[in-house]
Design a protein around this motif. Structure first.
Motif, short mmCIF file in Angstrom:
data_model
loop_
_atom_site.label_atom_id
_atom_site.label_comp_id
_atom_site.label_asym_id
_atom_site.label_seq_id
_atom_site.Cartn_x
_atom_site.Cartn_y
_atom_site.Cartn_z
N UNK A 174 -22.65 44.26 -4.31
CA UNK A 174 -21.76 43.27 -4.14
C UNK A 174 -20.29 44.19 -3.28
N UNK A 175 -21.19 45.80 -3.34
CA UNK A 175 -19.79 46.15 -1.87
C UNK A 175 -20.30 46.56 -1.30
N UNK A 176 -21.48 46.31 -0.72
CA UNK A 176 -22.66 46.26 0.42
C UNK A 176 -22.38 45.24 0.96
N UNK A 177 -22.39 43.19 0.68
CA UNK A 177 -22.68 42.28 0.98
C UNK A 177 -21.06 42.36 1.25
N UNK A 178 -20.08 42.78 0.82
CA UNK A 178 -18.72 42.46 0.91
C UNK A 178 -18.33 43.15 2.46
N UNK A 179 -19.12 44.41 2.65
CA UNK A 179 -19.06 45.50 3.82
C UNK A 179 -19.77 44.42 4.69
N UNK A 180 -20.93 43.90 4.16
CA UNK A 180 -21.30 43.17 5.84
C UNK A 180 -20.07 41.82 5.64
N UNK A 181 -19.55 41.04 5.47
CA UNK A 181 -19.09 40.28 5.41
C UNK A 181 -17.95 40.41 6.65
N UNK A 182 -17.51 41.52 6.35
CA UNK A 182 -16.45 42.44 6.81
C UNK A 182 -16.97 42.78 8.32
N UNK A 183 -18.30 42.89 8.40
CA UNK A 183 -18.43 43.62 9.97
C UNK A 183 -18.29 42.14 10.39
N UNK A 184 -18.93 41.29 10.08
CA UNK A 184 -19.91 39.93 10.52
C UNK A 184 -18.81 40.13 11.76
N UNK A 185 -17.42 39.54 10.87
CA UNK A 185 -16.31 39.08 11.54
C UNK A 185 -16.01 40.45 12.20
N UNK A 186 -15.61 41.33 12.31
CA UNK A 186 -14.95 42.05 13.16
C UNK A 186 -16.17 42.37 14.45
N UNK A 187 -17.74 42.04 14.25
CA UNK A 187 -18.12 41.80 15.18
C UNK A 187 -18.36 41.44 16.28
N UNK A 188 -17.68 40.51 15.69
CA UNK A 188 -17.25 38.91 16.50
C UNK A 188 -16.01 39.68 18.00
N UNK A 189 -15.28 39.87 17.09
CA UNK A 189 -13.49 40.50 17.70
C UNK A 189 -13.95 41.63 18.72
N UNK A 190 -14.98 42.42 18.69
CA UNK A 190 -15.12 43.89 18.96
C UNK A 190 -16.48 43.57 19.98
N UNK A 191 -16.74 42.88 19.95
CA UNK A 191 -17.80 42.07 20.94
C UNK A 191 -16.80 41.67 22.05
N UNK A 192 -16.01 40.64 21.71
CA UNK A 192 -15.37 39.60 22.43
C UNK A 192 -13.98 41.04 23.33
N UNK A 193 -13.36 41.63 22.96
CA UNK A 193 -12.86 42.82 23.49
C UNK A 193 -13.55 44.04 24.11
N UNK A 194 -14.83 43.96 24.32
CA UNK A 194 -15.90 45.00 25.23
C UNK A 194 -15.76 44.16 26.21
N UNK A 195 -16.22 43.28 25.71
CA UNK A 195 -16.45 41.67 27.05
C UNK A 195 -15.51 41.85 27.78
N UNK A 196 -14.23 41.72 27.72
CA UNK A 196 -13.34 41.18 28.61
C UNK A 196 -13.03 42.40 29.11
N UNK A 197 -13.19 43.43 28.40
CA UNK A 197 -13.05 44.82 29.37
C UNK A 197 -13.73 45.47 30.42
N UNK A 198 -15.58 45.01 30.03
CA UNK A 198 -16.79 45.08 31.04
C UNK A 198 -16.03 44.38 32.84
N UNK A 199 -15.56 43.56 32.02
CA UNK A 199 -15.14 42.59 33.04
C UNK A 199 -14.51 43.24 34.16
N UNK A 200 -13.68 43.84 33.73
CA UNK A 200 -12.41 44.82 34.75
C UNK A 200 -13.70 45.99 34.89
N UNK A 201 -14.04 46.59 34.70
CA UNK A 201 -15.50 47.76 35.03
C UNK A 201 -16.02 46.86 36.05
N UNK A 202 -16.28 45.82 36.90
CA UNK A 202 -16.93 45.97 37.97
C UNK A 202 -18.63 45.26 36.85
#
Length: 555
Positions: A360-388
């Protein structure tokens, strides 16, 4: 944080002693001066492969040592405690010696350790991002840790780990109980042995009693004859028996002057006692004789019983007298089996509950990771655009692991695409050294405020970029330096201008021998070095002015 570094007889360095401060430190110098020597030396110090060719010519060995302050590095402190290494004033000292014969020695706090241990600790103290390194960023566990740092999953991670550790502990208890009590074959053997003994129904002291009874039964005929003879002598009807004779003697003593002679008086007293004791003896003999009987059937039963007991005693390799005690021992062992089985069943039930909680706890963590992974990927993408990397796109893919772990059920991996229309692929398969460094820089800038990173060293982070993009890289490195110590080998003035500290690398030839030196430069010297980097060879008033402007903008 790396506080000091000493290098002796390494490649073209004769002897070098450097002190470092928190923040961002830049290393610059002309091409071929040896800007990456410090990174290479640190890499060797932290347990990576070394070759004899790395030792300076005409020297027997090289030595690299460094001091790290671990006050803000709990992972390193925990590792050191597990190895029983004493930390003095929050400082740990690493040292490695290379010999020309290819052998090396590694020390932690002056104690010799296997190279693997140095490597383990090194991974907790410092990360190197360079074109020729085994990139820290390419490890999936690092991807997961960075996502968890970004998502601030510390509490959920602890809950998952606590459940996982509890399951491991229960498993260890089950294994220990199983090993201590034995296996199922041993239990079946115990049951078989006890079944035979229980069918025998042996009682305590029965062997001794049977032996006595057997002796009595086997000698009954002779004993009866002897008893009859004794009784005939004592009290035969013919009148010539022992009691009759004693009576006659007592009658005679009545005529003796007993009161006048103490000896005679004593004689009469003893004679009376003898008569009484003789009567008691006869009573005992009569009682004994009454127990005697000629019973061949009972004798046969006793003999068969004794034979069965002796047979089982031989089978179990114990004496007949110890057979009853041996049976009790087997019963105790079987009871222990049953007890352990009950304990194991209880532990298995506990494990089921813990596994359900973990899931139960691991599945809860997985859901949290899936949600935050989208946000982190988006922010990394925006930042590397400014890095050439204007067409770069970074995402995090989460897939299930084959087995549960202390960090959950997920494999986390960066996927990237640097060209329009191309499908994302694992970062490890398509990124160059410079691209990796910039992606890593973007990730660590985004997560540094939430997680304490070890010291970071970047090489080739500005590869293939310049101008405003290089300035942006410098700004990000300086920002990262506010949270962790950062070293950067660069050939871009826009990057170096943002450093809190500036080290210049120079190569000199003396008496046909090459020497590389590194020294911290002053603000005035920094302007000249930035101007050289901007102009290439000749410094002009324009390049000096540009260098001053870069410094002012950075500050």
């Amino acid at each position: 944080m790396l506080t000091t570094l000493s290098i002796k007889n390494f490649t073209i360095v004769s002897e070098l002693n450097l002190d470092f401060e928190p923040g961002m430190t830049a290393f610059t110098g002309e091409t071929g001066a040896g800007k990456s020597i410090m990174l290479d030396a640190v890499n060797i110090l932290l347990g990576h492969r070394a070759e004899p060719s790395m030792i300076r010519n005409n020297t027997p060995q090289c030595e690299i040592s460094a001091a790290f302050n671990v006050a803000k590095n709990p992972d390193a402190v925990q590792w050191l405690k597990q190895q029983d290494i004493v930390i003095n004033a929050d400082e740990v000292i690493l040292r490695r010696i290379l010999n020309t014969n290819g052998r090396s020695k590694a020390y932690i706090q002056s104690t010799l350790f296997p190279l693997q241990k140095l490597k383990e600790l090194g991974a907790l103290l410092l990360h190197i991002h360079g074109q020729n390194e085994q990139y820290h960023l390419l490890r999936h566990d690092v991807h997961r840790d960075q996502l968890d740092a970004y998502a601030m999953n510390d509490k959920m991670l602890k809950e998952v780990k606590d459940c996982y550790d509890a399951i491991l502990q229960v498993d260890q208890q089950i294994q220990s109980l199983t090993q201590n009590v034995g296996n199922i074959e041993q239990k079946e053997l115990l049951n078989y042995q006890l079944e035979e003994l229980e069918q025998l129904a042996l009682s305590d002291k029965e062997v001794q009693q049977l032996n006595q009874e057997h002796k009595l039964l086997s000698q009954a005929n002779g004993l009866i004859h002897d008893c009859q003879q004794i009784n005939q002598i004592l009290d035969d009807e013919s009148g010539n028996n022992l009691f009759r004779l004693l009576y006659q003697i007592e009658q005679i003593t009545t005529n003796l002057p007993v009161e006048d002679h103490p000896t005679l008086k004593n004689f009469v007293s003893l004679l009376s006692d003898a008569n009484i004791q003789l009567q008691e003896a006869q009573n005992e003999l009569t009682h004994f004789q009454s127990q005697l009987e000629l019973n061949p059937e009972r004798l046969n039963e006793v003999e068969l019983r004794i034979d069965k007991i002796y047979e089982l005693a031989r089978k179990h390799r114990v004496s007949p007298e110890a057979l009853y005690e041996y049976q009790e021992k087997l019963q105790s062992q079987l009871a222990r089996f049953t007890q352990v089985e009950d304990e194991i069943n209880s532990l298995n039930a506990q494990k089921v509950k813990l596994t359900e909680q973990y899931q139960l706890k691991a599945e809860k963590l997985t859901k949290r990771r899936i949600k935050e992974a989208k946000a982190l990927g988006k922010e990394i993408t925006q930042l590397i655009h400014t890095l050439g990397m204007p067409n770069g796109e970074v995402s995090l893919q989460i897939s299930p692991l084959s087995t549960p772990t202390a960090t959950g059920l997920d494999k986390v991996e960066y996927f990237v695409s640097f060209n329009p229309g191309s499908s994302p692929k694992p970062l490890a398969k398509i990124a160059s050294g410079g691209e990796l460094s910039r992606v890593s820089l973007a990730i660590q800038v985004l997560t540094a405020e939430k997680k304490a990173y070890p010291t970071l060293m970047f090489d080739e982070v500005d590869s293939g970029i310049g101008g405003a993009v290089a300035a942006k890289v410098g700004i990000l490195l300086r920002k990262l330096g506010q949270h962790t110590q950062v070293f950067c080998v660069t050939h871009q003035a826009q990057v170096a201008s943002n450093a809190n500290w500036h080290m210049k690398v120079e190569k000199n030839i003396v008496n046909r021998q090459t020497f590389s030196t590194i020294c911290k430069i002053s603000e005035a010297e920094k302007v000249e070095e930035l101007a050289r980097m901007l102009s290439g060879v000749e410094m002009t008033s324009q390049t000096l002015a540009h260098a001053k402007t870069l410094l002012e903008q950075a500050q």
